[in-house]
Write an enzyme that holds these catalytic residues in place. Structure first.
Site, PDB file in Angstrom:
ATOM      1  N   ALA A   1       9.699  58.850  40.744  1.00  9.26           N
ATOM      2  CA  ALA A   1       8.918  59.886  40.064  1.00  9.26           C
ATOM      3  C   ALA A   1       7.737  60.347  40.912  1.00  9.26           C
ATOM      4  O   ALA A   1       7.363  61.517  40.898  1.00  9.26           O
ATOM      5  CB  ALA A   1       8.424  59.359  38.717  1.00  9.26           C
ATOM      6  N   CYS A   2       7.155  59.418  41.689  1.00 12.33           N
ATOM      7  CA  CYS A   2       5.987  59.771  42.500  1.00 12.33           C
ATOM      8  C   CYS A   2       6.358  60.656  43.682  1.00 12.33           C
ATOM      9  O   CYS A   2       5.486  61.156  44.391  1.00 12.33           O
ATOM     10  CB  CYS A   2       5.291  58.505  43.005  1.00 12.33           C
ATOM     11  SG  CYS A   2       6.370  57.378  43.895  1.00 12.33           S
ATOM     12  N   HIS A   3       7.675  60.839  43.907  1.00 11.59           N
ATOM     13  CA  HIS A   3       8.118  61.719  44.989  1.00 11.59           C
ATOM     14  C   HIS A   3       8.723  63.010  44.442  1.00 11.59           C
ATOM     15  O   HIS A   3       9.453  63.706  45.133  1.00 11.59           O
ATOM     16  CB  HIS A   3       9.164  61.005  45.858  1.00 11.59           C
ATOM     17  CG  HIS A   3       8.615  59.803  46.557  1.00 11.59           C
ATOM     18  ND1 HIS A   3       9.405  58.734  46.908  1.00 11.59           N
ATOM     19  CD2 HIS A   3       7.354  59.494  46.947  1.00 11.59           C
ATOM     20  CE1 HIS A   3       8.657  57.818  47.498  1.00 11.59           C
ATOM     21  NE2 HIS A   3       7.407  58.251  47.530  1.00 11.59           N
TER      22      HIS A   3
END
Length: 397
Positions: free
Chosen positions: A339-341
């Site tokens: 999700a952080c990418h």
């Protein structure tokens, strides 16, 4: 209550359960449909230029791509055959012919001189399918080759790598070991054998030892990748995985990196390696059956354990990029990566690329992870959702 003979026989028929899938499998419904459509719409000669012929050629080309993808090869590595028996015999024929031609070249001063004294030598196991066993025995009986049938271990039922290496001779031209046994189900150490022999091949001054596996029983049941195995030849048999009774032979760059000599001569089909007008409907069925098995698991690595709740998988196909599949699913909520990418757009995950996943495969990746609240019914529903979405996207293409 009186049970009539007819009712008794009817009851028995109702209770019949088929458990002979190693012998043959029924045709998948979508395979039947592909065969029927080819019979009706692609009846033309694939070498012809009119519509029915062009359509037949297109079907054959697509099927060749699908079969190659199933084993991790290239389309040009696939030669369609009548079945596994022909494919296996072609390999044995090629090995002996290649040895003979190299010996002749050596006599004329243009090839490898060592290892050409005596007959070509073939190594196989004593638990092979008859299409290997009898082919080898025929060559031996006719005085065309020496054959060593290496016995499997009575403890493991596997052929031992060291026994194969010990059987090598200067004039050994072929090692043929099945990938999985049809009666015991035992998986043979083909990868380990290939690793050892390839290393020895680099030290040999003789013609290299060719490596073949009959993967008839393995395909559709376990992961089969020619790069991981390291083979030169791999036999494919359609009717073992819900396809029709037709086969194919994988050859690592036939006629270039790896020798392949025809047993038949005719119109030049299959690049002259296996001439004869192609059986388009059966090839269509084979291509459809392997296309159904088009999942690439990006989280499966030899020797590595993975989290039990995590599955990173790519559904192979030119229109099945992960983001596109997820945006069309009606029920599945998942991601294509961390999700952080998420701000990386639609580019393939750098993590997958760094793990050796090809770019076109990584682009189709889906990261599925389950938790405490996930039920088996949820998983089944997601499978249906994905199947319907893939079908929709392929029909839109």
């Amino acid at each position: 209550m009186v049970v009539t003979e007819a009712k008794y026989e009817s009851t028995l028929r109702w209770k019949e359960i088929y458990m002979d899938y190693n012998a043959t499998t029924p045709l998948d419904s979508e395979v039947i449909q592909a065969i029927t459509e080819a019979l009706q719409e692609a009846w033309g000669n694939p070498s012809s230029t009119y519509v029915a012929g062009s359509k037949a050629k297109a079907i054959i080309n697509e099927s060749r791509e699908n079969v190659a993808r199933m084993v991790g090869g290239k389309a040009e590595d696939i030669i369609f055959t009548s079945g596994g028996t022909e494919a296996n015999n072609m390999v044995f024929h090629t090995a002996v012919e290649h040895f003979r031609r190299n010996c002749k070249a050596a006599e004329q001063g243009t090839g490898h001189g060592n290892g050409c004294s005596g007959l070509p030598h073939i190594i196989t196991s004593n638990v092979e399918h008859d299409s290997v066993k009898l082919a080898a025995e025929h060559l031996q009986r006719e005085g065309k080759a020496d054959v060593t049938f290496v016995p499997v271990s009575k403890v493991t039922a596997r052929v031992e790598v060291e026994d194969i290496v010990a059987a090598l001779r200067p004039n050994t031209c072929l090692i043929s070991i099945m990938l999985a046994n049809n009666e015991t189900g035992v998986i043979m150490p083909v990868q380990e054998i290939c690793n050892r022999v390839r290393s020895l091949n680099k030290q040999r001054q003789q013609v290299r030892v060719l490596l073949h596996t009959d993967a008839a029983q393995a395909l559709g049941k376990i992961r089969v990748d020619i790069h991981e195995l390291g083979v030169d030849y791999l036999t494919i048999v359609g009717h073992k995985f819900y396809a029709p009774r037709i086969g194919a032979l994988y050859v690592n760059s036939p006629g270039m990196k790896t020798p392949l000599y025809p047993m038949l001569f005719g119109g030049g089909q299959e690049r002259n390696f296996r001439p004869g007008t192609e059986n388009t409907p059966m090839i269509a069925g084979l291509g459809k059956a392997v296309f159904k098995d088009k999942l690439h698991f990006n989280s499966h690595y030899p020797g590595s354990d993975i989290l039990p709740n995590t599955c990173n998988v790519s559904i192979l196909g030119p229109t099945l990029q992960g983001w596109r599949v997820l945006s069309n699913c009606k029920r599945l909520l998942a991601s294509v990566g961390a999700a952080c990418h998420s701000d990386s757009g639609n580019r393939p995950s750098h993590i997958l690329l760094n793990c050796g996943v090809p770019s076109e495969v990584a682009a189709n990746a889906l990261r599925l992870s389950v938790g405490r609240g996930t039920t088996k019914a949820d998983v089944d529903a997601v499978v249906v959702d994905l199947r319907d979405t893939v079908k929709l996207l392929e029909e839109m293409n």
